[in-house]
Design a protein around this motif. Sequence first.
Motif, PDB file in Angstrom:
ATOM      1  N   PRO A  39       0.804  -1.227   0.000  1.00  0.00           N
ATOM      2  CA  PRO A  39       0.000   0.000   0.000  1.00  0.00           C
ATOM      3  C   PRO A  39       0.842   1.285   0.000  1.00  0.00           C
ATOM      4  CG  PRO A  39      -0.758  -1.515   1.706  1.00  0.00           C
ATOM      5  CD  PRO A  39       0.554  -2.039   1.195  1.00  0.00           C
ATOM      6  N   LEU A  40       2.155   1.144   0.279  1.00  0.00           N
ATOM      7  CA  LEU A  40       3.034   2.316   0.370  1.00  0.00           C
ATOM      8  C   LEU A  40       3.952   2.474  -0.842  1.00  0.00           C
ATOM      9  CD1 LEU A  40       4.066   2.024   4.132  1.00  0.00           C
ATOM     10  CD2 LEU A  40       2.217   3.384   3.123  1.00  0.00           C
ATOM     11  N   ILE A  41       4.059   1.448  -1.677  1.00  0.00           N
ATOM     12  CA  ILE A  41       4.900   1.552  -2.869  1.00  0.00           C
ATOM     13  C   ILE A  41       4.333   2.650  -3.758  1.00  0.00           C
ATOM     14  CG2 ILE A  41       5.638   0.371  -4.986  1.00  0.00           C
ATOM     15  CD1 ILE A  41       5.637  -2.250  -3.337  1.00  0.00           C
ATOM     16  N   ASN A  42       5.185   3.588  -4.181  1.00  0.00           N
ATOM     17  CA  ASN A  42       4.665   4.716  -4.957  1.00  0.00           C
ATOM     18  C   ASN A  42       5.243   4.833  -6.364  1.00  0.00           C
ATOM     19  OD1 ASN A  42       7.199   5.793  -4.497  1.00  0.00           O
ATOM     20  ND2 ASN A  42       6.509   7.223  -2.938  1.00  0.00           N
ATOM     21  N   ASN A  43       6.123   3.870  -6.754  1.00  0.00           N
ATOM     22  CA  ASN A  43       6.675   3.938  -8.100  1.00  0.00           C
ATOM     23  C   ASN A  43       7.241   2.594  -8.543  1.00  0.00           C
ATOM     24  OD1 ASN A  43       9.786   3.826  -7.798  1.00  0.00           O
ATOM     25  ND2 ASN A  43       9.159   5.320  -6.247  1.00  0.00           N
ATOM     26  N   PHE A  44       7.426   2.480  -9.838  1.00  0.00           N
ATOM     27  CA  PHE A  44       8.206   1.417 -10.457  1.00  0.00           C
ATOM     28  C   PHE A  44       9.444   2.106 -11.032  1.00  0.00           C
ATOM     29  CE2 PHE A  44       4.638  -1.188  -9.922  1.00  0.00           C
ATOM     30  CZ  PHE A  44       4.830  -2.467 -10.457  1.00  0.00           C
ATOM     31  N   GLN A  45      10.562   1.411 -11.064  1.00  0.00           N
ATOM     32  CA  GLN A  45      11.818   1.966 -11.536  1.00  0.00           C
ATOM     33  C   GLN A  45      12.420   1.040 -12.577  1.00  0.00           C
ATOM     34  OE1 GLN A  45      15.220   1.605  -8.782  1.00  0.00           O
ATOM     35  NE2 GLN A  45      15.575   3.781  -9.131  1.00  0.00           N
ATOM     36  N   CYS A  46      13.156   1.605 -13.529  1.00  0.00           N
ATOM     37  CA  CYS A  46      13.947   0.780 -14.444  1.00  0.00           C
ATOM     38  C   CYS A  46      15.373   1.308 -14.460  1.00  0.00           C
ATOM     39  CB  CYS A  46      13.348   0.759 -15.847  1.00  0.00           C
ATOM     40  SG  CYS A  46      13.723   2.199 -16.861  1.00  0.00           S
ATOM     41  N   HIS A  47      16.276   0.504 -14.971  1.00  0.00           N
ATOM     42  CA  HIS A  47      17.673   0.906 -15.095  1.00  0.00           C
ATOM     43  C   HIS A  47      18.017   0.942 -16.575  1.00  0.00           C
ATOM     44  CE1 HIS A  47      17.805   0.535 -10.824  1.00  0.00           C
ATOM     45  NE2 HIS A  47      17.520  -0.750 -10.879  1.00  0.00           N
ATOM     46  N   LEU A  48      18.444   2.098 -17.046  1.00  0.00           N
ATOM     47  CA  LEU A  48      18.701   2.294 -18.470  1.00  0.00           C
ATOM     48  C   LEU A  48      20.019   1.685 -18.926  1.00  0.00           C
ATOM     49  CD1 LEU A  48      17.541   6.009 -18.826  1.00  0.00           C
ATOM     50  CD2 LEU A  48      16.237   3.913 -19.325  1.00  0.00           C
ATOM     51  N   LYS A 120      11.785   6.619 -12.901  1.00  0.00           N
ATOM     52  CA  LYS A 120      10.669   6.048 -12.148  1.00  0.00           C
ATOM     53  C   LYS A 120       9.358   6.476 -12.784  1.00  0.00           C
ATOM     54  CE  LYS A 120      13.289   6.158  -7.867  1.00  0.00           C
ATOM     55  NZ  LYS A 120      13.439   6.741  -6.545  1.00  0.00           N
ATOM     56  N   ILE A 121       8.367   5.606 -12.642  1.00  0.00           N
ATOM     57  CA  ILE A 121       6.995   5.934 -13.019  1.00  0.00           C
ATOM     58  C   ILE A 121       6.166   5.875 -11.742  1.00  0.00           C
ATOM     59  CG2 ILE A 121       4.935   5.202 -14.267  1.00  0.00           C
ATOM     60  CD1 ILE A 121       6.728   4.049 -16.438  1.00  0.00           C
ATOM     61  N   SER A 122       5.541   6.992 -11.375  1.00  0.00           N
ATOM     62  CA  SER A 122       4.675   7.024 -10.191  1.00  0.00           C
ATOM     63  C   SER A 122       3.453   6.158 -10.443  1.00  0.00           C
ATOM     64  CB  SER A 122       4.241   8.454  -9.887  1.00  0.00           C
ATOM     65  OG  SER A 122       5.362   9.233  -9.533  1.00  0.00           O
ATOM     66  N   ILE A 123       2.949   5.547  -9.367  1.00  0.00           N
ATOM     67  CA  ILE A 123       1.783   4.677  -9.511  1.00  0.00           C
ATOM     68  C   ILE A 123       0.601   5.215  -8.713  1.00  0.00           C
ATOM     69  CG2 ILE A 123       3.195   2.655 -10.009  1.00  0.00           C
ATOM     70  CD1 ILE A 123       2.582   1.642  -7.168  1.00  0.00           C
ATOM     71  N   SER A 124      -0.577   4.828  -9.163  1.00  0.00           N
ATOM     72  CA  SER A 124      -1.832   5.260  -8.545  1.00  0.00           C
ATOM     73  C   SER A 124      -2.239   4.299  -7.436  1.00  0.00           C
ATOM     74  CB  SER A 124      -2.930   5.289  -9.606  1.00  0.00           C
ATOM     75  OG  SER A 124      -3.171   3.962 -10.061  1.00  0.00           O
ATOM     76  N   LYS A 125      -3.267   4.682  -6.700  1.00  0.00           N
ATOM     77  CA  LYS A 125      -3.829   3.799  -5.672  1.00  0.00           C
ATOM     78  C   LYS A 125      -4.352   2.517  -6.307  1.00  0.00           C
ATOM     79  CE  LYS A 125      -6.734   3.386  -1.655  1.00  0.00           C
ATOM     80  NZ  LYS A 125      -6.610   1.963  -1.714  1.00  0.00           N
TER      81      LYS A 125
END
Length: 142
Positions: A39-48, A120-125
Motif C-alpha cells: 500500500p506504500l509503494i509509490n513507483n516502479f523503476q527501471c535501469h537504463l 521512475k513511473i509514479s503509480i496510482s492507488k
Amino acid sequence: MNSHLIEVSEYQSAGYSPVVDFQTWRVAILNYIDELETPLINNFQCHLDTDEVFVLLAGRCILFCAETSKNRLGKIVAQDMQAGKIYNIKQGVYHTHTLSLDAKVLIVENRDTCDNNSPKISISKDIQDELTSLKAQLWSPQ
C-alpha cells in the motif's frame, strides 16, 4: 583470518545498502523496509544502463515487473522469489518489490546505477491495490 585476503561485509539495517563496490559492479543488500509494503509503494523503476540481479537469501520477496508503453505501466507480473535462485531483471524493465519482515535480498548491479540513469513511473492507488491483491494471492496460506 587475514583481513587483507578476505573482506567480510554485512548489512543488518532496514532498506537498501551497497556492501561491495568494485570497478564497474556493486553488490548490495535489501532488507525489509516499511516503504516497500504494497500500500506504500509509490513507483516502479527501471535501469537504463544495466540489468539487475536479485537473489533471495532469507524470508520472502515478490518482484513486480510491468510492461510499459509510452511511459505508462501495462500488465504487471508478480514473481514470488525462491531462495537461492537468480532473478535477472533486464535493462529497461520497470520493477519494484515487496518483502516479508525477515527478508534479505542480495542485489548485483552496475556500480554507477543511480537516480540519473534509473527513471521512475509514479503509480496510482489502483496499482497499489493491484500489488496488494497479487501479494495476497501469492502469500495466502493454502
